[in-house]
Design an enzyme around this catalytic site. Sequence first.
Site, PDB file in Angstrom:
ATOM      1  N   GLY A 115       4.220  32.538   9.673  1.00  0.00           N
ATOM      2  CA  GLY A 115       4.468  33.061  11.013  1.00  0.00           C
ATOM      3  C   GLY A 115       5.855  33.619  11.185  1.00  0.00           C
ATOM      4  O   GLY A 115       6.429  33.574  12.269  1.00  0.00           O
ATOM      5  N   SER A 116       6.416  34.179  10.125  1.00  0.00           N
ATOM      6  CA  SER A 116       7.808  34.639  10.149  1.00  0.00           C
ATOM      7  C   SER A 116       7.991  35.988  10.830  1.00  0.00           C
ATOM      8  O   SER A 116       9.082  36.325  11.267  1.00  0.00           O
ATOM      9  CB  SER A 116       8.340  34.736   8.721  1.00  0.00           C
ATOM     10  OG  SER A 116       7.651  35.765   8.012  1.00  0.00           O
ATOM     11  N   GLY A 117       6.936  36.812  10.856  1.00  0.00           N
ATOM     12  CA  GLY A 117       7.070  38.156  11.383  1.00  0.00           C
ATOM     13  C   GLY A 117       7.608  39.154  10.389  1.00  0.00           C
ATOM     14  O   GLY A 117       7.966  40.272  10.757  1.00  0.00           O
ATOM     15  N   LEU A 118       7.654  38.778   9.109  1.00  0.00           N
ATOM     16  CA  LEU A 118       8.173  39.669   8.065  1.00  0.00           C
ATOM     17  C   LEU A 118       7.059  40.235   7.184  1.00  0.00           C
ATOM     18  O   LEU A 118       7.325  40.743   6.106  1.00  0.00           O
ATOM     19  CB  LEU A 118       9.199  38.925   7.191  1.00  0.00           C
ATOM     20  CG  LEU A 118      10.417  38.373   7.920  1.00  0.00           C
ATOM     21  CD1 LEU A 118      11.335  37.631   6.943  1.00  0.00           C
ATOM     22  CD2 LEU A 118      11.200  39.480   8.621  1.00  0.00           C
ATOM     23  N   SER A 121       2.014  37.466   5.090  1.00  0.00           N
ATOM     24  CA  SER A 121       0.605  37.334   4.700  1.00  0.00           C
ATOM     25  C   SER A 121       0.121  38.548   3.920  1.00  0.00           C
ATOM     26  O   SER A 121      -0.564  38.428   2.901  1.00  0.00           O
ATOM     27  CB  SER A 121      -0.269  37.136   5.944  1.00  0.00           C
ATOM     28  OG  SER A 121       0.034  35.920   6.577  1.00  0.00           O
ATOM     29  N   ASP A 165       2.292  46.524   6.893  1.00  0.00           N
ATOM     30  CA  ASP A 165       2.784  45.487   5.986  1.00  0.00           C
ATOM     31  C   ASP A 165       2.287  45.670   4.558  1.00  0.00           C
ATOM     32  O   ASP A 165       3.020  45.453   3.591  1.00  0.00           O
ATOM     33  CB  ASP A 165       2.369  44.106   6.492  1.00  0.00           C
ATOM     34  CG  ASP A 165       2.967  43.779   7.844  1.00  0.00           C
ATOM     35  OD1 ASP A 165       3.846  44.518   8.305  1.00  0.00           O
ATOM     36  OD2 ASP A 165       2.521  42.784   8.454  1.00  0.00           O
TER      37      ASP A 165
END
Length: 348
Positions: A115-118, A121, A165
């Site tokens: 859940g880092s936002g980077l 996943s 991503d």
Amino acid sequence: MAIVFDNVRSRAPLRLGLGGGGTDLADYCFHHGGVVLNATIDRYAYAHLTRHREGGIVLKADDLGTEESLPCSLDFDIRQGLCLHRAVYHHMMTEYNGGQAVPMTITTTIDVPAGSGLGASSALTVALIEAHALAMQLPLGPYDVARLAYDIERRHLGLLGGMQDQYAAAFGGFNFIEFLKDEAGVIVNPLRLRRDHLNEFESSLVICFSGQSRESADIIKDQIGGLKIYNDETLAAMHDLKQQAHRMKISILSGDIPGMADVLRESWLAKKRTAASVSNSTVDTLLEVALENGAWAGKVSGAGGGGFIMLLADPERRYGLIRKLNQHGGEASAVKLTFEGAEAWAVR
């Protein structure tokens, strides 16, 4: 297609979304066309594939402390447990190995919390595909890998999210990515930046983990909901984000880092208009501390709601800024840009 290498490792870089994030959602870009500006950093998702000599399938996510053991067959639910591991393995064996399972241990780690936002996943999905592709000697280029990662996450598994991503992880570097309307394709445009401009940008960059992992699916669901009902505010905010990505590209190409910060500030305001859950009190507090201690602007990376905050700051005040953020409960640091995409290698 047989397994050629018995011991393979891979890694794929995580990314910072600089501008246009959200316009890569299918519900927007397939109708209006989307653009994002992003850059990969020295944080990675790793995958390691080895032959399992005892005949089963073992899946491990060491950073999560999770391990699964499955029989050596493809008769399992890809949406359960370590779903990314399961879905990539299932697809590669089905499409490229004649539907025959291979005994294997698949181990992964990621350099940042969930859940880092980077884009962690998607980077993990890309790393898993790259490892399988090398083990099976498949001629998959970065566009192939990125598209397959997108299909596995969004279509096979039904995970909500955009398209940037996967392409960032597969290609690496500082990219302006276009998502063409009507599903006409994706164009990755690597930016040719002057070294002094790049150095100044990197010297101005700070990332700070808010201490809160977030579930991006809920935020994305709110954004998609606004688009599907033609919510005027959500749609207008998405249009603004797209224009800001173009402006930010012009700023970095000319070396105008304070100008990038101006756009970043506008982008954060536009992003908060796409869904009420994009920000929260912890994020707001850390951003306030940052702006009082040398930051020009900042925003939450990824969908929002927590995870990492990205900041552009006066390089002469960066050290003090990092110290202040850490004193207020953040986990702040400088970060390096990277220019290599996903890589895989055999271990002899």
